[in-house]
Write a protein that holds these residues in place. Structure first.
Motif, PDB file in Angstrom:
ATOM      1  N   VAL A   1      61.294  66.913  12.794  1.00 17.73           N
ATOM      2  CA  VAL A   1      61.480  66.285  14.103  1.00 17.73           C
ATOM      3  C   VAL A   1      60.232  65.472  14.418  1.00 17.73           C
ATOM      4  N   TYR A   2      60.461  64.305  14.973  1.00 15.28           N
ATOM      5  CA  TYR A   2      59.362  63.401  15.303  1.00 15.28           C
ATOM      6  C   TYR A   2      59.270  63.202  16.808  1.00 15.28           C
ATOM      7  N   LEU A   3      58.070  62.948  17.268  1.00 10.95           N
ATOM      8  CA  LEU A   3      57.852  62.555  18.654  1.00 10.95           C
ATOM      9  C   LEU A   3      57.040  61.269  18.631  1.00 10.95           C
ATOM     10  N   GLN A   4      57.718  60.169  18.888  1.00 12.53           N
ATOM     11  CA  GLN A   4      57.039  58.872  18.958  1.00 12.53           C
ATOM     12  C   GLN A   4      56.481  58.714  20.370  1.00 12.53           C
ATOM     13  N   MET A   5      55.180  58.525  20.443  1.00 10.37           N
ATOM     14  CA  MET A   5      54.520  58.446  21.739  1.00 10.37           C
ATOM     15  C   MET A   5      53.895  57.067  21.891  1.00 10.37           C
ATOM     16  N   ASN A   6      54.410  56.305  22.837  1.00 11.21           N
ATOM     17  CA  ASN A   6      53.907  54.956  23.103  1.00 11.21           C
ATOM     18  C   ASN A   6      53.269  54.896  24.483  1.00 11.21           C
TER      19      ASN A   6
ATOM     20  N   LEU B   1      56.740  76.167  11.173  1.00  8.45           N
ATOM     21  CA  LEU B   1      56.774  74.898  11.877  1.00  8.45           C
ATOM     22  C   LEU B   1      55.365  74.321  11.758  1.00  8.45           C
ATOM     23  N   VAL B   2      55.274  73.149  11.156  1.00  3.81           N
ATOM     24  CA  VAL B   2      53.965  72.560  10.910  1.00  3.81           C
ATOM     25  C   VAL B   2      53.896  71.194  11.565  1.00  3.81           C
ATOM     26  N   GLU B   3      53.006  71.084  12.555  1.00  3.10           N
ATOM     27  CA  GLU B   3      52.826  69.807  13.242  1.00  3.10           C
ATOM     28  C   GLU B   3      51.780  68.958  12.533  1.00  3.10           C
ATOM     29  N   SER B   4      51.936  67.673  12.642  1.00  2.00           N
ATOM     30  CA  SER B   4      50.939  66.748  12.126  1.00  2.00           C
ATOM     31  C   SER B   4      51.036  65.447  12.910  1.00  2.00           C
ATOM     32  N   GLY B   5      50.039  64.604  12.749  1.00  2.00           N
ATOM     33  CA  GLY B   5      50.078  63.287  13.366  1.00  2.00           C
ATOM     34  C   GLY B   5      49.201  63.109  14.591  1.00  2.00           C
ATOM     35  N   GLY B   6      48.565  64.179  15.022  1.00  2.00           N
ATOM     36  CA  GLY B   6      47.685  64.043  16.173  1.00  2.00           C
ATOM     37  C   GLY B   6      46.436  63.255  15.830  1.00  2.00           C
ATOM     38  N   GLY B   7      45.659  62.944  16.855  1.00  2.00           N
ATOM     39  CA  GLY B   7      44.425  62.209  16.622  1.00  2.00           C
ATOM     40  C   GLY B   7      43.876  61.631  17.902  1.00  2.00           C
TER      41      GLY B   7
ATOM     42  N   GLY C   1      47.806  52.976  23.426  1.00  2.00           N
ATOM     43  CA  GLY C   1      48.151  53.068  22.019  1.00  2.00           C
ATOM     44  C   GLY C   1      49.326  53.987  21.754  1.00  2.00           C
ATOM     45  N   SER C   2      49.592  54.200  20.461  1.00  2.00           N
ATOM     46  CA  SER C   2      50.746  54.991  20.042  1.00  2.00           C
ATOM     47  C   SER C   2      50.349  55.999  18.973  1.00  2.00           C
ATOM     48  N   LEU C   3      51.081  57.077  18.941  1.00  2.00           N
ATOM     49  CA  LEU C   3      50.989  58.069  17.872  1.00  2.00           C
ATOM     50  C   LEU C   3      52.391  58.585  17.599  1.00  2.00           C
ATOM     51  N   ARG C   4      52.606  59.044  16.371  1.00  2.00           N
ATOM     52  CA  ARG C   4      53.859  59.721  16.044  1.00  2.00           C
ATOM     53  C   ARG C   4      53.540  61.101  15.512  1.00  2.00           C
ATOM     54  N   LEU C   5      54.028  62.097  16.213  1.00  2.00           N
ATOM     55  CA  LEU C   5      53.870  63.479  15.780  1.00  2.00           C
ATOM     56  C   LEU C   5      55.064  63.887  14.925  1.00  2.00           C
ATOM     57  N   SER C   6      54.794  64.738  13.950  1.00  2.00           N
ATOM     58  CA  SER C   6      55.844  65.282  13.097  1.00  2.00           C
ATOM     59  C   SER C   6      55.837  66.801  13.187  1.00  2.00           C
ATOM     60  N   CYS C   7      57.021  67.370  13.080  1.00  2.00           N
ATOM     61  CA  CYS C   7      57.172  68.819  13.053  1.00  2.00           C
ATOM     62  C   CYS C   7      58.071  69.150  11.874  1.00  2.00           C
ATOM     63  N   ALA C   8      57.481  69.657  10.813  1.00  2.00           N
ATOM     64  CA  ALA C   8      58.228  70.010   9.608  1.00  2.00           C
ATOM     65  C   ALA C   8      58.642  71.469   9.688  1.00  2.00           C
TER      66      ALA C   8
END
Length: 127
Positions: A79-84, A4-10, A16-23
């Motif tokens: 799987v994505y986590l859209q964070m607004n 499980l590899v997460e990405s998209g943080g920052g 603001g918004s970010l979208r995290l991904s979990c591959a």
């Protein structure tokens, strides 16, 4: 090998918004629920959201309802986590995890039910 590899943080400003991904790989994606957890500095790990890949049911923590949206792309096993409308209190390391859940999600499964975990991605929200 299960991964499980997460990405998209920052780093993002409040509001603001970010979208995290979990591959995900190495297991039958459609048989598992994927959850997002977070752990802020000095805080306990908190379940944020979860989605069942068998029927699409979802759960959210009260603290993120209306601001975060979880979704799943079966073609990409991601799987994505859209964070607004992010807030400083959303600052944490975010982890995704997989749990074998053969039923509709009613509530967020506890961490003990998750078999596989990613390495985490840092989200920092500045005020």
């Amino acid at each position: 090998e299960v991964q499980l590899v997460e990405s998209g943080g920052g780093l993002v400003q409040a509001g603001g918004s970010l979208r995290l991904s979990c591959a995900a790989s190495g297991f039958t994606f459609d048989d598992y629920a994927i959850g997002w957890f977070r752990q802020g500095p000095g805080k306990e790990r908190e379940g944020v959201s979860c989605i069942s890949n068998s029927d699409g049911s979802t759960t959210y923590a009260d603290s993120v309802k209306g601001r975060f949206t979880i979704s799943s792309d079966h073609a990409k096993n991601t799987v994505y986590l859209q964070m607004n409308s992010l807030k400083p209190e959303d600052t944490a390391v975010y982890y995704c995890a997989a749990a074998w859940v053969p039923t509709t999600l009613a509530t967020m499964p506890p961490p003990s039910e998750f078999d596989y975990w990613g390495q985490g991605t840092q989200v920092t929200v500045s005020s």
